[in-house]
Design a protein around this motif. Structure first.
Motif, PDB file in Angstrom:
ATOM      1  N   GLU A   1      42.635  39.460  51.179  1.00  0.00           N
ATOM      2  CA  GLU A   1      44.004  39.786  50.795  1.00  0.00           C
ATOM      3  C   GLU A   1      44.239  41.299  50.917  1.00  0.00           C
ATOM      4  N   THR A   2      45.473  41.724  50.603  1.00  0.00           N
ATOM      5  CA  THR A   2      45.821  43.131  50.739  1.00  0.00           C
ATOM      6  C   THR A   2      45.667  43.863  49.411  1.00  0.00           C
ATOM      7  N   MET A   3      45.091  45.056  49.456  1.00  0.00           N
ATOM      8  CA  MET A   3      44.995  45.897  48.260  1.00  0.00           C
ATOM      9  C   MET A   3      46.061  46.983  48.353  1.00  0.00           C
TER      10      MET A   3
ATOM     11  N   GLY B   1      46.265  58.391  35.749  1.00  0.00           N
ATOM     12  CA  GLY B   1      46.737  58.895  37.048  1.00  0.00           C
ATOM     13  C   GLY B   1      45.673  58.945  38.121  1.00  0.00           C
ATOM     14  N   VAL B   2      44.687  58.039  38.041  1.00  0.00           N
ATOM     15  CA  VAL B   2      43.647  57.990  39.072  1.00  0.00           C
ATOM     16  C   VAL B   2      44.109  57.073  40.221  1.00  0.00           C
ATOM     17  N   PRO B   3      44.078  57.569  41.469  1.00  0.00           N
ATOM     18  CA  PRO B   3      44.472  56.722  42.603  1.00  0.00           C
ATOM     19  C   PRO B   3      43.451  55.602  42.826  1.00  0.00           C
ATOM     20  N   VAL B   4      43.929  54.358  42.699  1.00  0.00           N
ATOM     21  CA  VAL B   4      43.044  53.195  42.801  1.00  0.00           C
ATOM     22  C   VAL B   4      43.695  52.139  43.687  1.00  0.00           C
ATOM     23  N   TYR B   5      42.906  51.555  44.586  1.00  0.00           N
ATOM     24  CA  TYR B   5      43.355  50.386  45.342  1.00  0.00           C
ATOM     25  C   TYR B   5      43.086  49.158  44.495  1.00  0.00           C
TER      26      TYR B   5
ATOM     27  N   SER C   1      41.513  40.644  41.744  1.00  0.00           N
ATOM     28  CA  SER C   1      41.425  41.675  40.707  1.00  0.00           C
ATOM     29  C   SER C   1      40.381  42.752  40.982  1.00  0.00           C
ATOM     30  N   ARG C   2      40.004  42.925  42.245  1.00  0.00           N
ATOM     31  CA  ARG C   2      39.052  43.968  42.595  1.00  0.00           C
ATOM     32  C   ARG C   2      39.754  45.327  42.590  1.00  0.00           C
TER      33      ARG C   2
END
Ligand SMILES: [Zn+2]
Length: 136
Positions: free
Chosen positions: A9-11, A28-32, A38-39
């Motif tokens: 799937e798309t993150m 404010g941490v950039p997370v995919y 739920s990864r």
């Protein structure tokens, strides 16, 4: 900003609050994130700066909240981009990054002509945070 998850799937890239040692929250941490499995994955370009921040906190940090977008240039750019457009657009982030880079380069020129070495070093650190995303 999207990438393919290992589940197929798309993150989507977003800003998350992460917890460290149960006592420190880092907002404010950039997370995919993948909505399917739920990864979560920290954006590769900020990983080394984030791990440096955690190393500085030590093994038993006092409870506190840190805003990553205030200590990291590129995370700050993302939070600026996120407040005006959702989802995060790669084109808008690229433009904001370029504007901020030019601004810092102007300041660097001033710092250099003043012979202010401490300021110059600080600005160079900020510039490398902005450009770090291209390395990984
Ligand atoms: Zn997934």
């Amino acid at each position: 900003m999207y990438k393919r998850c290992i589940c197929g799937e798309t993150m989507a890239l977003g800003l998350r609050k992460v917890f460290y040692s149960k006592t420190v929250s880092i907002a404010g941490v950039p997370v995919y994130a993948c909505s399917h499995c739920s990864r979560n994955e920290v954006y590769p370009g900020v990983k080394s700066d984030l791990s440096r921040l955690l190393t500085d906190l030590g093994a038993k940090p006092l409870p506190r909240e840190i805003r990553f977008d205030e200590v990291h240039e590129w995370a700050g750019m993302l939070s600026q981009a996120a407040s005006s457009s959702m989802p995060l657009s790669a084109a808008r982030i690229a433009r904001l990054t370029e504007e901020r880079t030019n601004e810092l380069l102007d300041l660097l020129l001033i710092a250099a002509s003043l012979g202010d070495l401490a300021w110059k070093r600080e600005l160079e650190g900020r510039l490398s945070q902005l450009n770090g995303q291209y390395i990984s």
